[in-house]
Motif scaffolding. Structure first.
Motif, PDB file in Angstrom:
ATOM      1  N   GLY A   1       4.594  -5.977  -9.437  1.00 35.90           N
ATOM      2  CA  GLY A   1       6.067  -5.954  -9.140  1.00 35.90           C
ATOM      3  C   GLY A   1       6.690  -4.261  -9.015  1.00 35.90           C
ATOM      4  N   THR A   2       5.911  -3.595  -8.910  1.00 30.94           N
ATOM      5  CA  THR A   2       6.439  -2.122  -8.755  1.00 30.94           C
ATOM      6  C   THR A   2       7.086  -1.869  -7.508  1.00 30.94           C
ATOM      7  OG1 THR A   2       4.523  -1.199  -9.995  1.00 30.94           O
ATOM      8  CG2 THR A   2       5.886   0.289  -8.963  1.00 30.94           C
ATOM      9  N   LEU A   3       6.557  -2.392  -6.373  1.00 32.75           N
ATOM     10  CA  LEU A   3       7.146  -2.176  -5.002  1.00 32.75           C
ATOM     11  C   LEU A   3       8.631  -2.871  -5.164  1.00 32.75           C
ATOM     12  CD1 LEU A   3       4.457  -2.081  -2.461  1.00 32.75           C
ATOM     13  CD2 LEU A   3       5.850  -0.284  -3.407  1.00 32.75           C
ATOM     14  N   ARG A   4       8.310  -4.328  -5.733  1.00 26.61           N
ATOM     15  CA  ARG A   4       9.722  -5.131  -5.569  1.00 26.61           C
ATOM     16  C   ARG A   4      10.638  -4.539  -6.378  1.00 26.61           C
ATOM     17  NH1 ARG A   4       8.028 -10.328  -8.069  1.00 26.61           N
ATOM     18  NH2 ARG A   4       8.333  -9.092  -9.675  1.00 26.61           N
TER      19      ARG A   4
ATOM     20  N   GLY B   1       0.789  -1.233  -0.067  1.00 28.33           N
ATOM     21  CA  GLY B   1       0.027  -0.003  -0.086  1.00 28.33           C
ATOM     22  C   GLY B   1       0.890   1.163  -0.071  1.00 28.33           C
ATOM     23  N   GLU B   2       2.185   1.100   0.150  1.00 29.31           N
ATOM     24  CA  GLU B   2       3.148   2.305   0.004  1.00 29.31           C
ATOM     25  C   GLU B   2       3.264   2.677  -1.313  1.00 29.31           C
ATOM     26  OE1 GLU B   2       3.837   3.958   2.656  1.00 29.31           O
ATOM     27  OE2 GLU B   2       3.378   2.708   4.034  1.00 29.31           O
ATOM     28  N   THR B   3       3.420   4.144  -1.548  1.00 30.12           N
ATOM     29  CA  THR B   3       3.998   4.348  -2.948  1.00 30.12           C
ATOM     30  C   THR B   3       5.636   4.262  -3.019  1.00 30.12           C
ATOM     31  OG1 THR B   3       4.309   6.875  -2.370  1.00 30.12           O
ATOM     32  CG2 THR B   3       2.147   6.220  -2.658  1.00 30.12           C
ATOM     33  N   SER B   4       5.975   4.239  -4.214  1.00 26.10           N
ATOM     34  CA  SER B   4       7.444   4.090  -4.533  1.00 26.10           C
ATOM     35  C   SER B   4       8.221   5.223  -3.952  1.00 26.10           C
ATOM     36  CB  SER B   4       7.664   4.137  -5.958  1.00 26.10           C
ATOM     37  OG  SER B   4       7.021   3.098  -6.478  1.00 26.10           O
ATOM     38  N   ALA B   5       7.920   6.234  -3.727  1.00 30.71           N
ATOM     39  CA  ALA B   5       8.530   7.365  -3.250  1.00 30.71           C
ATOM     40  C   ALA B   5       8.496   7.448  -1.473  1.00 30.71           C
ATOM     41  CB  ALA B   5       7.909   8.718  -3.458  1.00 30.71           C
ATOM     42  N   THR B   6       7.412   6.972  -0.922  1.00 33.56           N
ATOM     43  CA  THR B   6       7.448   6.709   0.384  1.00 33.56           C
ATOM     44  C   THR B   6       8.126   5.444   0.854  1.00 33.56           C
ATOM     45  OG1 THR B   6       5.352   5.658   0.614  1.00 33.56           O
ATOM     46  CG2 THR B   6       5.330   8.117   0.923  1.00 33.56           C
ATOM     47  N   CYS B   7       8.414   4.457   0.092  1.00 30.79           N
ATOM     48  CA  CYS B   7       8.949   3.154   0.259  1.00 30.79           C
ATOM     49  C   CYS B   7      10.523   3.478   0.388  1.00 30.79           C
ATOM     50  CB  CYS B   7       8.646   2.448  -0.909  1.00 30.79           C
ATOM     51  SG  CYS B   7       8.966   0.826  -1.340  1.00 30.79           S
ATOM     52  N   VAL B   8      10.960   4.346  -0.165  1.00 27.83           N
ATOM     53  CA  VAL B   8      12.440   4.708  -0.172  1.00 27.83           C
ATOM     54  C   VAL B   8      12.801   5.145   1.334  1.00 27.83           C
ATOM     55  CG1 VAL B   8      14.130   6.228  -0.867  1.00 27.83           C
ATOM     56  CG2 VAL B   8      12.688   5.128  -2.589  1.00 27.83           C
TER      57      VAL B   8
ATOM     58  N   VAL C   1       8.586  -7.393   2.955  1.00 28.17           N
ATOM     59  CA  VAL C   1       7.596  -7.833   2.305  1.00 28.17           C
ATOM     60  C   VAL C   1       6.807  -6.675   1.304  1.00 28.17           C
ATOM     61  CG1 VAL C   1       5.067  -8.802   2.728  1.00 28.17           C
ATOM     62  CG2 VAL C   1       6.922  -9.082   4.328  1.00 28.17           C
ATOM     63  N   HIS C   2       6.897  -7.066   0.283  1.00 27.02           N
ATOM     64  CA  HIS C   2       6.484  -6.302  -0.870  1.00 27.02           C
ATOM     65  C   HIS C   2       5.463  -6.653  -1.840  1.00 27.02           C
ATOM     66  CE1 HIS C   2       8.820  -8.946  -3.180  1.00 27.02           C
ATOM     67  NE2 HIS C   2      10.099  -8.594  -2.966  1.00 27.02           N
ATOM     68  N   GLY C   3       4.897  -7.924  -1.660  1.00 23.55           N
ATOM     69  CA  GLY C   3       3.945  -8.586  -2.337  1.00 23.55           C
ATOM     70  C   GLY C   3       4.195  -9.028  -3.491  1.00 23.55           C
ATOM     71  N   LYS C   4       3.289  -9.852  -4.218  1.00 24.83           N
ATOM     72  CA  LYS C   4       3.572 -10.323  -5.492  1.00 24.83           C
ATOM     73  C   LYS C   4       2.877  -9.276  -6.687  1.00 24.83           C
ATOM     74  CE  LYS C   4       3.547 -14.880  -4.095  1.00 24.83           C
ATOM     75  NZ  LYS C   4       2.792 -16.222  -4.111  1.00 24.83           N
TER      76      LYS C   4
END
Length: 101
Positions: free
Chosen positions: A65-68, A31-38, A59-62
Protein backbone atom coordinates in the motif's frame (compact mmCIF):
# COMPACT_ATOMS: atom_id res chain seq x y z
CA UNK A 1 -53.50 -10.58 -50.50
CA UNK A 2 -51.49 -10.13 -47.30
CA UNK A 3 -51.29 -6.82 -45.53
CA UNK A 4 -47.81 -5.66 -44.66
CA UNK A 5 -47.24 -4.40 -41.16
CA UNK A 6 -44.84 -1.66 -40.22
CA UNK A 7 -43.22 -1.49 -36.85
CA UNK A 8 -41.63 1.53 -35.30
CA UNK A 9 -38.74 1.04 -32.98
CA UNK A 10 -38.15 3.66 -30.35
CA UNK A 11 -34.46 4.49 -29.96
CA UNK A 12 -32.72 6.55 -27.38
CA UNK A 13 -29.36 8.20 -27.63
CA UNK A 14 -27.11 6.45 -25.20
CA UNK A 15 -23.34 6.53 -25.16
CA UNK A 16 -21.92 3.08 -24.62
CA UNK A 17 -18.23 2.98 -23.82
CA UNK A 18 -16.57 -0.19 -24.99
CA UNK A 19 -13.36 -0.72 -22.99
CA UNK A 20 -11.71 -2.33 -26.01
CA UNK A 21 -12.49 0.55 -28.38
CA UNK A 22 -12.01 3.56 -26.12
CA UNK A 23 -9.50 2.57 -23.41
CA UNK A 24 -8.52 4.93 -20.63
CA UNK A 25 -4.88 6.04 -20.42
CA UNK A 26 -3.00 3.90 -17.87
CA UNK A 27 0.12 4.64 -15.87
CA UNK A 28 1.77 1.62 -14.25
CA UNK A 29 4.00 2.59 -11.31
CA UNK A 30 4.90 -0.92 -10.16
CA UNK A 31 8.51 -1.06 -9.04
CA UNK A 32 8.87 2.71 -8.72
CA UNK A 33 10.01 4.35 -5.50
CA UNK A 34 7.80 6.89 -3.76
CA UNK A 35 10.09 9.73 -4.83
CA UNK A 36 10.08 8.87 -8.55
CA UNK A 37 6.36 8.20 -8.44
CA UNK A 38 5.64 11.88 -7.71
CA UNK A 39 7.40 13.15 -10.85
CA UNK A 40 5.92 10.44 -13.07
CA UNK A 41 2.33 11.00 -11.91
CA UNK A 42 2.54 14.79 -12.25
CA UNK A 43 3.93 14.45 -15.76
CA UNK A 44 1.22 11.92 -16.70
CA UNK A 45 -1.53 14.26 -15.46
CA UNK A 46 -0.07 17.22 -17.41
CA UNK A 47 0.23 15.19 -20.61
CA UNK A 48 -3.36 13.93 -20.41
CA UNK A 49 -4.71 17.41 -19.74
CA UNK A 50 -3.01 18.59 -22.93
CA UNK A 51 -4.65 15.69 -24.79
CA UNK A 52 -8.05 16.54 -23.22
CA UNK A 53 -8.34 13.15 -21.51
CA UNK A 54 -10.49 13.75 -18.45
CA UNK A 55 -10.27 10.28 -16.91
CA UNK A 56 -7.06 8.32 -16.33
CA UNK A 57 -6.00 5.20 -14.44
CA UNK A 58 -2.99 4.81 -12.16
CA UNK A 59 -1.97 1.20 -11.52
CA UNK A 60 -0.16 0.97 -8.18
CA UNK A 61 -0.73 -2.66 -7.26
CA UNK A 62 -2.12 -4.19 -4.09
CA UNK A 63 1.11 -4.99 -2.19
CA UNK A 64 1.91 -3.13 1.02
CA UNK A 65 0.00 0.00 0.00
CA UNK A 66 3.00 2.35 -0.06
CA UNK A 67 2.54 3.38 -3.69
CA UNK A 68 -1.22 3.73 -3.25
CA UNK A 69 -0.73 5.95 -0.21
CA UNK A 70 1.88 8.10 -1.98
CA UNK A 71 -0.21 8.48 -5.12
CA UNK A 72 -3.38 9.34 -3.16
CA UNK A 73 -1.54 11.99 -1.14
CA UNK A 74 -0.24 13.50 -4.38
CA UNK A 75 -3.68 13.39 -6.04
CA UNK A 76 -5.35 15.06 -3.05
CA UNK A 77 -2.96 18.02 -3.34
CA UNK A 78 -3.05 18.33 -7.14
CA UNK A 79 -5.25 21.23 -8.31
CA UNK A 80 -5.98 19.52 -11.66
CA UNK A 81 -7.69 16.52 -10.03
CA UNK A 82 -11.43 16.78 -9.39
CA UNK A 83 -11.75 13.35 -7.73
CA UNK A 84 -10.10 9.97 -7.48
CA UNK A 85 -11.23 6.58 -6.25
CA UNK A 86 -10.16 2.95 -6.09
CA UNK A 87 -11.53 0.91 -8.98
CA UNK A 88 -14.39 -1.29 -7.79
CA UNK A 89 -13.24 -4.23 -9.90
CA UNK A 90 -9.52 -3.97 -9.14
CA UNK A 91 -8.12 -2.77 -5.80
CA UNK A 92 -4.71 -2.30 -7.39
CA UNK A 93 -5.64 0.72 -9.47
CA UNK A 94 -7.03 4.20 -8.90
CA UNK A 95 -9.29 6.01 -11.33
CA UNK A 96 -8.62 9.74 -11.53
CA UNK A 97 -11.00 12.35 -12.92
CA UNK A 98 -9.32 15.55 -14.06
CA UNK A 99 -10.67 19.09 -14.14
CA UNK A 100 -11.18 20.67 -17.53
CA UNK A 101 -8.81 23.53 -18.32
Amino acid sequence: MKKSRTYTIKTTKRKIIDPFIDPLPHLDIHGETSATCVAVINSFIRDNLKLHKMKIVIVHGKGTGTLRKTSHELLSKNKNVSKYYIDGLNDGQTIVELKAL
